[in-house]
Design an enzyme around this catalytic site. Structure first.
Site, short mmCIF file in Angstrom:
data_model
loop_
_atom_site.label_atom_id
_atom_site.label_comp_id
_atom_site.label_asym_id
_atom_site.label_seq_id
_atom_site.Cartn_x
_atom_site.Cartn_y
_atom_site.Cartn_z
CD GLU A 262 7.36 -12.12 -5.37
OE1 GLU A 262 7.62 -12.98 -4.49
OE2 GLU A 262 6.85 -12.39 -6.46
CB THR B 257 2.92 -7.17 -10.95
OG1 THR B 257 3.97 -6.62 -10.16
CG2 THR B 257 3.49 -7.61 -12.29
CD GLU C 87 -2.89 -1.05 2.43
OE1 GLU C 87 -3.66 -2.00 2.59
OE2 GLU C 87 -2.89 -0.03 3.16
#
Length: 385
Positions: free
Chosen positions: A370, A164, A133
């Protein structure tokens, strides 16, 4: 398709080798020709999606029970690696399909699996993952998106950033707070559909690299979804999210590995053709040492990534460490190798007429998403073998 083989050794099986040949041929014939235009025009690589779906390579991780290929973790790595070798943006199709759907595979009800994994396996839908966020990046547990129970429904409100393939994917795994007093243990996971009323998307981000993969904000404005779309029990969403990343960080390692290999392959060919002082620059020891170091680092990254994939398949206890290590090491290698590839091409490497500058720009994101590589080192330190 490669299935669960003997993973006592990390060496790919003959079946894995055949898969690599298949994906490489497909990637070179049907994805690579469009890679430069996809980057230049910052457009979704539809040609790649069509080619991957036609060959059942867009979501190979989906179990056979739900109509998928049932590929093991190493086979999934090989697919992503070989696509990334020619186009990093396109490699995010199989990679993010796994990232988005793995929470359902790991923690979802049988009904959810049947409903959402089937269309994914067929190529009728893609799956994205909504964790970050605006104010919750590395500190994902600090998210503010809320899900409030209302009878047999949950109502979701919030903003997710850096998503993504947002806007292209039909399905989204969304993490949202169901009990604000519990911090990470008050976060739950849900499947949200693109067509749900109240779901909308921000403008595509203008990025340094992976320009062919749309990255957008996802807006949730009173999105009312059935309670049975919760993935797992209430309050288990954050645990599912972290367990997912243990497995999918390895797919980012695979992407980084593919980018690095593509850069080395191109640079090797170039230095044999480019002549200075009356002979190919490949004959100069300074060039040879650069190539040797690049190849050595890539091979080290490959062994670490494949070993982590084997651990992912087995569900080994040290997967958290190994997944973080593979992602961190391979992405650092990709940045080093692509930078060196640009250097080997000299002035030509700095132009868009040659692919290595695109590979260098694409490599950078593998150190960030990630979980940044700084976060990976925190994860490794907390999970030392």
């Amino acid at each position: 398709m490669a299935g669960s083989a003997d993973f006592d050794l990390y060496r790919p099986s003959e079946e894995h080798d055949m898969l690599r040949e298949t994906v490489r041929s497909l990637a070179e014939a049907k994805i690579e020709p469009f890679a430069a235009a996809v980057d230049e025009e910052a457009r979704f690589p539809q040609e790649a999606l069509d080619a991957l779906v036609a060959s059942d390579l867009h979501a190979v991780h989906v179990p056979e029970t739900y109509g998928g290929a049932g590929a093991d973790a190493l086979a999934t790595v090989i697919v992503i690696e070989e696509v990334a070798r020619v186009c990093a943006s396109s490699s995010l199709i199989p990679a993010v399909n796994k990232l988005g759907s793995l929470p359902v595979i790991l923690s979802g009800s049988e009904e959810l699996k049947k409903k959402y994994l089937g269309p994914l396996a067929k190529g009728d839908a893609m799956f994205s993952y909504c964790l970050s966020e605006p104010d919750a990046g590395s500190d994902a547990a600090g998210m503010k998106t809320k899900a409030v129970r209302d009878g047999d429904f949950y109502v979701l409100n919030g903003v997710k950033r850096w998503i993504t393939n947002a806007g292209v994917s039909e399905y989204y795994t969304v993490m949202a707070v169901t009990d604000p007093s519990m911090r990470s243990k008050g976060i739950s996971a849900f499947v949200v559909e693109k067509s749900d009323p109240g779901v909308s998307f921000g403008a595509p981000e203008k990025k340094l690299g992976i320009k062919g993969s749309p990255t957008r904000e996802v807006y949730l404005d009173n999105v009312r979804i059935p309670a049975d779309r919760m993935i797992g029990a209430e309050g288990t969403g954050f645990a599912t999210a972290m367990k997912t990343l243990d497995h999918t960080r390895i797919t980012i390692a695979a992407q980084a590995l593919g980018i690095a290999q593509g850069a080395l392959d191109y640079a090797k060919g170039y230095v044999k053709e480019r002549k200075q002082f009356g002979k190919p620059i490949a004959d100069f020891q300074g060039i040879q040492f650069m190539l040797a170091d690049m190849a050595m680092k890539i091979e080290a990254a490959r062994q670490l990534t494949y070993a982590a994939a084997a651990k992912s398949e087995r569900g080994d206890a040290d997967l958290t460490f190994q997944g973080a290590a593979a992602k961190c090491f391979a992405s650092d290698v990709a940045m080093e190798v692509t930078t060196d590839a640009v250097q080997l091409l000299g002035g030509y490497g700095y132009t868009r007429d040659y692919p290595v500058e695109r590979m260098m720009r694409d490599a950078k994101i593998t150190q960030i998403y990630e979980g940044t590589n700084q976060v990976q080192r925190i994860v490794m330190a907390r999970n030392l073998p």
